[in-house]
Design a protein around this motif. Sequence first.
Motif, PDB file in Angstrom:
ATOM      1  N   GLU A  38     -87.140  -8.446  46.740  1.00 35.54           N
ATOM      2  CA  GLU A  38     -86.642  -9.823  46.796  1.00 35.54           C
ATOM      3  C   GLU A  38     -86.447 -10.380  45.386  1.00 35.54           C
ATOM      4  O   GLU A  38     -85.419 -11.005  45.092  1.00 35.54           O
ATOM      5  CB  GLU A  38     -87.602 -10.706  47.585  1.00 35.54           C
ATOM      6  N   ARG A  39     -87.385 -10.148  44.487  1.00 37.10           N
ATOM      7  CA  ARG A  39     -87.299 -10.654  43.122  1.00 37.10           C
ATOM      8  C   ARG A  39     -86.063 -10.115  42.399  1.00 37.10           C
ATOM      9  O   ARG A  39     -85.321 -10.868  41.755  1.00 37.10           O
ATOM     10  CB  ARG A  39     -88.561 -10.286  42.334  1.00 37.10           C
ATOM     11  N   LEU A  40     -85.807  -8.806  42.522  1.00 40.34           N
ATOM     12  CA  LEU A  40     -84.648  -8.210  41.866  1.00 40.34           C
ATOM     13  C   LEU A  40     -83.338  -8.778  42.403  1.00 40.34           C
ATOM     14  O   LEU A  40     -82.404  -9.058  41.640  1.00 40.34           O
ATOM     15  CB  LEU A  40     -84.670  -6.693  42.028  1.00 40.34           C
ATOM     16  N   GLU A  69     -82.953 -12.344  41.148  1.00 34.58           N
ATOM     17  CA  GLU A  69     -82.594 -12.383  39.727  1.00 34.58           C
ATOM     18  C   GLU A  69     -81.078 -12.286  39.562  1.00 34.58           C
ATOM     19  O   GLU A  69     -80.495 -12.948  38.721  1.00 34.58           O
ATOM     20  CB  GLU A  69     -83.260 -11.232  38.961  1.00 34.58           C
ATOM     21  N   ARG A  70     -80.459 -11.441  40.358  1.00 32.15           N
ATOM     22  CA  ARG A  70     -79.002 -11.230  40.281  1.00 32.15           C
ATOM     23  C   ARG A  70     -78.224 -12.326  41.006  1.00 32.15           C
ATOM     24  O   ARG A  70     -77.149 -12.714  40.595  1.00 32.15           O
ATOM     25  CB  ARG A  70     -78.669  -9.849  40.858  1.00 32.15           C
ATOM     26  N   PHE A  71     -78.790 -12.826  42.108  1.00 26.31           N
ATOM     27  CA  PHE A  71     -78.139 -13.845  42.937  1.00 26.31           C
ATOM     28  C   PHE A  71     -79.104 -15.015  43.138  1.00 26.31           C
ATOM     29  O   PHE A  71     -79.730 -15.132  44.197  1.00 26.31           O
ATOM     30  CB  PHE A  71     -77.736 -13.259  44.297  1.00 26.31           C
ATOM     31  N   VAL A 131     -82.821 -14.583  50.873  1.00 23.23           N
ATOM     32  CA  VAL A 131     -83.170 -13.169  51.009  1.00 23.23           C
ATOM     33  C   VAL A 131     -84.335 -13.030  51.985  1.00 23.23           C
ATOM     34  O   VAL A 131     -85.351 -13.710  51.848  1.00 23.23           O
ATOM     35  CB  VAL A 131     -83.578 -12.564  49.640  1.00 23.23           C
ATOM     36  N   GLU A 132     -84.158 -12.172  52.978  1.00 19.77           N
ATOM     37  CA  GLU A 132     -85.228 -11.857  53.923  1.00 19.77           C
ATOM     38  C   GLU A 132     -85.438 -10.352  53.884  1.00 19.77           C
ATOM     39  O   GLU A 132     -84.485  -9.585  54.021  1.00 19.77           O
ATOM     40  CB  GLU A 132     -84.864 -12.290  55.337  1.00 19.77           C
ATOM     41  N   THR A 165     -75.310 -14.989  50.134  1.00 19.15           N
ATOM     42  CA  THR A 165     -74.999 -15.617  48.856  1.00 19.15           C
ATOM     43  C   THR A 165     -73.507 -15.886  48.734  1.00 19.15           C
ATOM     44  O   THR A 165     -72.685 -15.131  49.272  1.00 19.15           O
ATOM     45  CB  THR A 165     -75.471 -14.763  47.661  1.00 19.15           C
ATOM     46  N   GLU A 166     -73.178 -16.944  48.025  1.00 15.31           N
ATOM     47  CA  GLU A 166     -71.783 -17.294  47.772  1.00 15.31           C
ATOM     48  C   GLU A 166     -71.087 -16.207  46.958  1.00 15.31           C
ATOM     49  O   GLU A 166     -69.871 -16.040  47.035  1.00 15.31           O
ATOM     50  CB  GLU A 166     -71.722 -18.642  47.047  1.00 15.31           C
TER      51      GLU A 166
END
Length: 77
Positions: A9-11, A14-16, A21-22, A39-40
Amino acid sequence: MAMAAGDIERLIKERFPDATVEIEDLAGDGDHYAATVVTEAFRGKSRVQQHQMVYAALKGNMGGELHALALKTSTPQ
């Protein structure tokens, strides 16, 4: 060595940063996960491109620390 759900989830976040995130541990072994990412950033991208973007966010951990990840990606409604 398995990868923790929180690290996945963290990675991705970081990008989005705007992503929802689930993460679900499918087998209880820390090695087989399902991820739903909204994500948009995915707008206008094909499903394959969206998945490639998530894999890139995982910084090479797919196939190593992270054995299996079932992805469900979409844009916000």
